[in-house]
Write an enzyme that holds these catalytic residues in place. Structure first.
Site, PDB file in Angstrom:
ATOM      1  N   ARG A  57      71.400  33.387  20.803  1.00  0.00           N
ATOM      2  CA  ARG A  57      72.229  32.764  21.847  1.00  0.00           C
ATOM      3  C   ARG A  57      73.111  33.765  22.559  1.00  0.00           C
ATOM      4  O   ARG A  57      73.431  33.583  23.729  1.00  0.00           O
ATOM      5  CB  ARG A  57      73.137  31.718  21.202  1.00  0.00           C
ATOM      6  CG  ARG A  57      72.395  30.506  20.728  1.00  0.00           C
ATOM      7  CD  ARG A  57      73.374  29.552  20.125  1.00  0.00           C
ATOM      8  NE  ARG A  57      73.882  28.672  21.179  1.00  0.00           N
ATOM      9  CZ  ARG A  57      73.824  27.347  21.092  1.00  0.00           C
ATOM     10  NH1 ARG A  57      73.328  26.788  20.022  1.00  0.00           N
ATOM     11  NH2 ARG A  57      74.267  26.597  22.060  1.00  0.00           N
ATOM     12  N   LYS A 106      63.347  31.547   3.197  1.00  0.00           N
ATOM     13  CA  LYS A 106      63.863  30.511   2.321  1.00  0.00           C
ATOM     14  C   LYS A 106      65.294  30.182   2.736  1.00  0.00           C
ATOM     15  O   LYS A 106      65.898  31.031   3.390  1.00  0.00           O
ATOM     16  CB  LYS A 106      63.794  30.957   0.859  1.00  0.00           C
ATOM     17  CG  LYS A 106      64.875  31.976   0.444  1.00  0.00           C
ATOM     18  CD  LYS A 106      64.824  32.223  -1.024  1.00  0.00           C
ATOM     19  CE  LYS A 106      65.824  31.388  -1.775  1.00  0.00           C
ATOM     20  NZ  LYS A 106      67.162  32.003  -1.848  1.00  0.00           N
ATOM     21  N   HIS A 113      61.392  37.148  -0.900  1.00  0.00           N
ATOM     22  CA  HIS A 113      61.496  38.614  -0.849  1.00  0.00           C
ATOM     23  C   HIS A 113      61.249  39.260  -2.217  1.00  0.00           C
ATOM     24  O   HIS A 113      60.976  40.447  -2.302  1.00  0.00           O
ATOM     25  CB  HIS A 113      62.816  39.071  -0.216  1.00  0.00           C
ATOM     26  CG  HIS A 113      64.009  38.994  -1.117  1.00  0.00           C
ATOM     27  ND1 HIS A 113      64.693  37.844  -1.353  1.00  0.00           N
ATOM     28  CD2 HIS A 113      64.642  39.941  -1.842  1.00  0.00           C
ATOM     29  CE1 HIS A 113      65.693  38.080  -2.171  1.00  0.00           C
ATOM     30  NE2 HIS A 113      65.694  39.347  -2.501  1.00  0.00           N
ATOM     31  N   LYS A 129      59.206  43.175  -3.691  1.00  0.00           N
ATOM     32  CA  LYS A 129      59.806  44.239  -4.508  1.00  0.00           C
ATOM     33  C   LYS A 129      58.689  45.039  -5.169  1.00  0.00           C
ATOM     34  O   LYS A 129      57.744  44.473  -5.720  1.00  0.00           O
ATOM     35  CB  LYS A 129      60.737  43.645  -5.570  1.00  0.00           C
ATOM     36  CG  LYS A 129      62.033  43.105  -4.974  1.00  0.00           C
ATOM     37  CD  LYS A 129      62.957  42.619  -6.056  1.00  0.00           C
ATOM     38  CE  LYS A 129      64.122  41.834  -5.480  1.00  0.00           C
ATOM     39  NZ  LYS A 129      65.230  42.635  -5.019  1.00  0.00           N
ATOM     40  N   GLU A 174      73.109  38.816 -11.713  1.00  0.00           N
ATOM     41  CA  GLU A 174      73.813  39.414 -10.571  1.00  0.00           C
ATOM     42  C   GLU A 174      75.296  39.555 -10.907  1.00  0.00           C
ATOM     43  O   GLU A 174      75.838  38.743 -11.665  1.00  0.00           O
ATOM     44  CB  GLU A 174      73.678  38.524  -9.345  1.00  0.00           C
ATOM     45  CG  GLU A 174      72.255  38.327  -8.876  1.00  0.00           C
ATOM     46  CD  GLU A 174      72.221  37.526  -7.575  1.00  0.00           C
ATOM     47  OE1 GLU A 174      72.186  38.155  -6.521  1.00  0.00           O
ATOM     48  OE2 GLU A 174      72.257  36.295  -7.639  1.00  0.00           O
ATOM     49  N   ASP A 231      68.363  27.924  -5.559  1.00  0.00           N
ATOM     50  CA  ASP A 231      68.513  29.213  -4.871  1.00  0.00           C
ATOM     51  C   ASP A 231      67.640  30.296  -5.504  1.00  0.00           C
ATOM     52  O   ASP A 231      67.146  31.175  -4.799  1.00  0.00           O
ATOM     53  CB  ASP A 231      69.998  29.627  -4.932  1.00  0.00           C
ATOM     54  CG  ASP A 231      70.280  30.900  -4.143  1.00  0.00           C
ATOM     55  OD1 ASP A 231      69.874  30.955  -2.963  1.00  0.00           O
ATOM     56  OD2 ASP A 231      70.879  31.840  -4.702  1.00  0.00           O
ATOM     57  N   HIS A 238      62.285  32.596  -6.634  1.00  0.00           N
ATOM     58  CA  HIS A 238      62.118  33.956  -7.160  1.00  0.00           C
ATOM     59  C   HIS A 238      61.636  33.974  -8.617  1.00  0.00           C
ATOM     60  O   HIS A 238      60.666  34.656  -8.958  1.00  0.00           O
ATOM     61  CB  HIS A 238      63.426  34.742  -7.072  1.00  0.00           C
ATOM     62  CG  HIS A 238      64.013  34.796  -5.684  1.00  0.00           C
ATOM     63  ND1 HIS A 238      63.232  34.865  -4.570  1.00  0.00           N
ATOM     64  CD2 HIS A 238      65.295  34.807  -5.240  1.00  0.00           C
ATOM     65  CE1 HIS A 238      64.018  34.911  -3.492  1.00  0.00           C
ATOM     66  NE2 HIS A 238      65.266  34.872  -3.880  1.00  0.00           N
ATOM     67  N   LYS A 240      75.204  34.276 -11.372  1.00  0.00           N
ATOM     68  CA  LYS A 240      76.079  35.145 -10.580  1.00  0.00           C
ATOM     69  C   LYS A 240      77.309  35.501 -11.403  1.00  0.00           C
ATOM     70  O   LYS A 240      77.645  34.828 -12.358  1.00  0.00           O
ATOM     71  CB  LYS A 240      76.479  34.440  -9.290  1.00  0.00           C
ATOM     72  CG  LYS A 240      75.271  34.123  -8.399  1.00  0.00           C
ATOM     73  CD  LYS A 240      75.654  34.028  -6.954  1.00  0.00           C
ATOM     74  CE  LYS A 240      74.457  33.698  -6.079  1.00  0.00           C
ATOM     75  NZ  LYS A 240      73.563  34.835  -5.831  1.00  0.00           N
TER      76      LYS A 240
HETATM   77  C1  BG6 Z   1      68.556  35.381  -2.429  1.00  0.00           C
HETATM   78  C2  BG6 Z   1      69.544  34.368  -2.934  1.00  0.00           C
HETATM   79  O1  BG6 Z   1      67.327  34.761  -2.144  1.00  0.00           O
HETATM   80  O2  BG6 Z   1      68.359  36.395  -3.403  1.00  0.00           O
HETATM   81  C3  BG6 Z   1      70.856  35.054  -3.275  1.00  0.00           C
HETATM   82  O3  BG6 Z   1      69.756  33.377  -1.947  1.00  0.00           O
HETATM   83  C4  BG6 Z   1      70.631  36.197  -4.230  1.00  0.00           C
HETATM   84  O4  BG6 Z   1      71.782  34.122  -3.824  1.00  0.00           O
HETATM   85  C5  BG6 Z   1      69.531  37.124  -3.721  1.00  0.00           C
HETATM   86  O5  BG6 Z   1      71.848  36.911  -4.353  1.00  0.00           O
HETATM   87  C6  BG6 Z   1      69.176  38.162  -4.763  1.00  0.00           C
HETATM   88  O6  BG6 Z   1      68.299  39.099  -4.204  1.00  0.00           O
HETATM   89  P1  BG6 Z   1      68.255  40.583  -4.742  1.00  0.00           P
HETATM   90  O7  BG6 Z   1      67.141  41.215  -3.969  1.00  0.00           O
HETATM   91  O8  BG6 Z   1      69.584  41.201  -4.467  1.00  0.00           O
HETATM   92  O9  BG6 Z   1      67.970  40.499  -6.209  1.00  0.00           O
END
Ligand code: BG6
Length: 482
Positions: free
Chosen positions: A51, A148, A178, A182, A216, A235, A240, A331
């Site tokens: 935008r 996602k 993603h 990796k 994390e 999430d 993942h 987390k």
């Molecule tokens: C994301 C989540 O898909 O992956 C996040 O929404 C998370 O909450 C992240 O922190 C972790 O990705 P990575 O590559 O840092 O392990």
């Protein structure tokens, strides 16, 4: 050792949401790195669309600043940076309105690969897909990339799939997880299917259990409103961790082809047992030592959302019946550490006597940080004095093995180039996503029905104590998070 760069065809990549957080932190730096490695062929263009009323020069200045702020490697080389910025264009556009669409259509070239990256919330997917169709940009070879969260549950994921299917075939849709980009995650497939060592043992007869950990240190930060609706189950686990589980548990695909791989992953998801209430522990980080609690961060004092989840799941098929998979993610934990640990069973008989100190063989695949693999094996402790056993680590750090200057590409670098190549192997198919939600939904529904309260855990810890019990009661232990 420099990574081998396989050229791709020239392309036009349009990023919807080009000024947003994901574009800044991941997509633009990834494209820059591929450009710097010489993988973006001359004549390719990255077209920002959002935008914000930028002109071309304004967008280039914006990306210039973004690269300075977001590249975690050395500052970009000025000449390469200038050449990269030269390949950028921009269209100010209203996803739900008419503004900008004719201009975007006029920019598109018919003779190069064409991809549209939907780096926007899922509520805009339909509007974007429709307008691409209406303005003649959804040609049969066009690819779209979607991020996602792909839905909030099975119903919404089905609706999203239907929306996209109204305009694009499945072979044109690239759903990003993603984690699949990796390097070490892809290595899982290489370890399993490019070696004869492991596959004969890769079943319930020889494997006692598998642990998958994605820990994390970060909290939810500025993503509170999204995260509080999602929680760790939606999430991280639904996507993942589920993908990691699939790559470990799947049967060998007949070839490394997108549908061959995804068919096998889908079979694993369908064979997952429902998770019993007692086989799952939810946690939520408390505050302490100056750190904000989850409730403070999401600004919702009554939130029952989990920032941690640990669970035990079985797979009902011939290969895995009897081998539990333990998954955990959270987390604000002690360390950022993601790994898969495959613990083998003890030998059927010890020739060294009942008292010999026995440690099971464990294969650990470290996803991050310090990507690598460790195999713990028993050896004889050196020296005289009888046969004393000891377990040692055969350790391989990929950085050391491949050379310190080997740049391990970020997941987005790999995945975006796969879109340009037209390779869907590392992207989720619609039926896979739906099957994952079908497994996740009843677990979440049960929590909601019973207003389940997550257990508090200290920031910097390894999660709630109840998660330890999940393994202790089976006579097993989580590996330390460090
Ligand atoms: C994301 C989540 O898909 O992956 C996040 O929404 C998370 O909450 C992240 O922190 C972790 O990705 P990575 O590559 O840092 O392990």
């Amino acid at each position: 050792m420099a990574a081998r760069v396989i050229p791709v065809d020239p392309f036009d990549l349009v990023i919807f949401g080009a000024t947003g957080d994901l574009a800044q932190r991941k997509i633009l730096p990834a494209l820059y790195r591929r450009f710097a490695e010489g993988q973006m062929p001359a004549g390719s263009r990255v077209i920002g669309a959002a935008r914000t009323e930028f002109d071309k020069a304004g967008f280039r200045a914006f990306v210039d600043e973004t690269l300075t702020a977001c590249l975690d490697t050395d500052p970009p080389n000025p000449e390469i940076r200038a050449a990269f910025l030269d390949a950028l264009d921009y269209v100010a556009l209203d996803a739900r309105g008419d503004q900008g669409w004719t201009a975007l259509a006029a920019l598109m070239r018919p003779d190069v690969v064409r991809a549209f990256y939907f780096s926007v919330g899922p509520s805009l997917f339909g509007a974007l897909a429709e307008r691409l169709g209406a303005h003649g940009m959804a040609t049969p070879d066009t690819r779209i990339v979607v991020e996602k969260p792909f839905g909030h549950d099975l119903t919404t994921a089905r609706a999203l799939n239907a929306t996209l299917a109204a305009h694009f075939r499945e072979t044109q849709i690239y759903r990003i997880d993603h984690y699949l980009g990796k390097e070490t995650v892809q290595n899982l497939m290489a370890v399993r299917f490019a070696n004869v060592l492991f596959e004969p043992l890769w079943n319930a007869r020889f494997i006692d259990h598998v642990q998958i950990t994605v820990a994390e240190t970060v909290g939810v930060g500025g993503r509170g409103p999204y995260y509080d609706r999602a929680g760790a189950m939606r999430d991280m686990v639904q996507n993942h961790l589920m993908q990691l589980l699939c790559l470990i548990a799947m049967e060998p695909p007949y070839c490394f082809d997108p549908d061959a791989v995804r068919d096998e992953k889908l079979k694993v998801i369908k064979a997952l047992d429902p998770v019993a209430r007692g086989d799952i522990v939810r946690g939520q980080y408390a505050g302490g030592a100056g750190a904000a609690s989850y409730l403070d961060e999401v600004e919702n004092p009554d939130s029952l959302t989990e920032s941690y989840v640990a669970l035990k799941v079985g797979i009902s098929n011939w290969r895995w019946k009897g081998t539990p998979f333990y998954l955990r993610t959270g987390k604000r934990l002690r360390a950022r550490a993601s790994e898969i640990a495959v613990t083998f069973r003890d030998p059927p008989h010890s020739i060294f006597g009942e008292d010999a100190p026995w440690k099971a063989n464990v294969l650990v695949i470290r996803l991050q940080p310090d990507e690598g693999m460790t195999l713990r094996v028993m050896i004889k402790e050196p020296g005289p004095g009888g046969m004393r056993l000891k377990d040692v680590a055969l350790d391989m750090s990929f950085a050391e093995a491949l050379g310190d200057d080997m740049h391990i590409p970020d997941a987005y670098e790999r995945l975006i180039m796969d879109v340009i190549r037209g390779n869907q192997t590392l992207f989720m198919r619609g039926d896979e996503v739906e099957a994952a939600w079908a497994w996740t939904d009843p677990i979440i529904a049960e929590w909601q029905k019973t207003a389940d309260t997550p257990r508090p855990y200290d920031p910097g810890s390894s999660g709630p104590d109840d998660a330890l019990m999940l393994m202790h009661r089976d006579g097993r232990r989580w590996r330390e998070i460090r």
